[in-house]
Write a protein that holds these residues in place. Sequence first.
Motif, PDB file in Angstrom:
ATOM      1  N   ASP A   1       0.230  -2.827  -6.192  1.00 52.36           N
ATOM      2  CA  ASP A   1       0.486  -1.820  -5.161  1.00 52.36           C
ATOM      3  C   ASP A   1      -0.672  -0.824  -5.088  1.00 52.36           C
ATOM      4  O   ASP A   1      -1.136  -0.482  -3.992  1.00 52.36           O
ATOM      5  N   LEU A   2      -1.147  -0.364  -6.244  1.00 54.02           N
ATOM      6  CA  LEU A   2      -2.288   0.562  -6.260  1.00 54.02           C
ATOM      7  C   LEU A   2      -3.548  -0.093  -5.701  1.00 54.02           C
ATOM      8  O   LEU A   2      -4.303   0.533  -4.956  1.00 54.02           O
TER       9      LEU A   2
ATOM     10  N   ALA B   1      -3.662  -2.440  -3.463  1.00 54.36           N
ATOM     11  CA  ALA B   1      -3.484  -2.513  -2.007  1.00 54.36           C
ATOM     12  C   ALA B   1      -3.748  -1.151  -1.356  1.00 54.36           C
ATOM     13  O   ALA B   1      -4.436  -1.068  -0.321  1.00 54.36           O
ATOM     14  N   TYR B   2      -3.235  -0.090  -1.955  1.00 51.79           N
ATOM     15  CA  TYR B   2      -3.449   1.250  -1.404  1.00 51.79           C
ATOM     16  C   TYR B   2      -4.927   1.638  -1.460  1.00 51.79           C
ATOM     17  O   TYR B   2      -5.522   2.031  -0.441  1.00 51.79           O
ATOM     18  N   LEU B   3      -5.523   1.528  -2.630  1.00 56.37           N
ATOM     19  CA  LEU B   3      -6.913   1.959  -2.789  1.00 56.37           C
ATOM     20  C   LEU B   3      -7.861   1.105  -1.928  1.00 56.37           C
ATOM     21  O   LEU B   3      -8.834   1.611  -1.384  1.00 56.37           O
ATOM     22  N   SER B   4      -7.556  -0.188  -1.784  1.00 60.13           N
ATOM     23  CA  SER B   4      -8.387  -1.061  -0.935  1.00 60.13           C
ATOM     24  C   SER B   4      -8.315  -0.660   0.526  1.00 60.13           C
ATOM     25  O   SER B   4      -9.245  -0.931   1.291  1.00 60.13           O
ATOM     26  N   SER B   5      -7.225  -0.033   0.925  1.00 63.37           N
ATOM     27  CA  SER B   5      -7.061   0.370   2.322  1.00 63.37           C
ATOM     28  C   SER B   5      -7.858   1.636   2.662  1.00 63.37           C
ATOM     29  O   SER B   5      -8.003   1.965   3.840  1.00 63.37           O
ATOM     30  N   LEU B   6      -8.380   2.316   1.665  1.00 62.21           N
ATOM     31  CA  LEU B   6      -9.110   3.565   1.895  1.00 62.21           C
ATOM     32  C   LEU B   6     -10.550   3.258   2.282  1.00 62.21           C
ATOM     33  O   LEU B   6     -11.399   3.026   1.436  1.00 62.21           O
ATOM     34  N   LYS B   7     -10.794   3.270   3.592  1.00 56.26           N
ATOM     35  CA  LYS B   7     -12.130   2.919   4.101  1.00 56.26           C
ATOM     36  C   LYS B   7     -12.621   3.959   5.074  1.00 56.26           C
ATOM     37  O   LYS B   7     -11.872   4.700   5.636  1.00 56.26           O
TER      38      LYS B   7
ATOM     39  N   PRO C   1       0.804  -1.233   0.000  1.00 58.50           N
ATOM     40  CA  PRO C   1       0.000   0.000   0.000  1.00 58.50           C
ATOM     41  C   PRO C   1       0.835   1.281   0.000  1.00 58.50           C
ATOM     42  O   PRO C   1       0.439   2.266  -0.618  1.00 58.50           O
ATOM     43  N   ALA C   2       1.979   1.271   0.672  1.00 58.61           N
ATOM     44  CA  ALA C   2       2.825   2.480   0.691  1.00 58.61           C
ATOM     45  C   ALA C   2       3.343   2.783  -0.712  1.00 58.61           C
ATOM     46  O   ALA C   2       3.377   3.946  -1.138  1.00 58.61           O
TER      47      ALA C   2
END
Length: 157
Positions: free
Chosen positions: A148-149, A151-157, A54-55
């Motif tokens: 990677d994108l 993982a990052y976008l999925s972390s936006l909750k 995600p980073a």
Amino acid sequence: MPDRRTAGLFAAAALAVLTAGPAAAQEVREPGLTPYVIKDYAVEKPLTGKPGDPAQGRKWAITSGQGNCVICHRLPIPEVEFRIGNVGPDLTEVGSRLSAAEIRLRIINPKTVNELTIMPAYYRVTGLHRVDDRVAGKPMLSAEQVEDLVAYLSSLK
């Protein structure tokens, strides 16, 4: 406000999506790229066989010439001073609205979800238009960058 013809096209497209039911699985193979399967507007398996970072995904979201998501989407990245961020949907909580598999397909090739979108396909090399000779045959993002994108976008909750 859209004119009658445009409004009718959008209504017809929405009706087609709502009445189509589950889509059959479709395997996609392109030269030099990892094959993937689209089913029900999603790509379940990561292109790399493992989750992304995600980073690193956050980095690609603001890197010009890579993902550069902030040029069209609002994201919770306050240190990016110049951004348009209102052309595409707000991605601030996209991980609450879409699964990782749905996000993955939208990065790989968003036209499979909405053929009228202006968002580019980040993991395609064929069927594209007006591609500069210097980048022809190369995807905008690698399989690792896509993951990677995701993982990052999925972390936006």
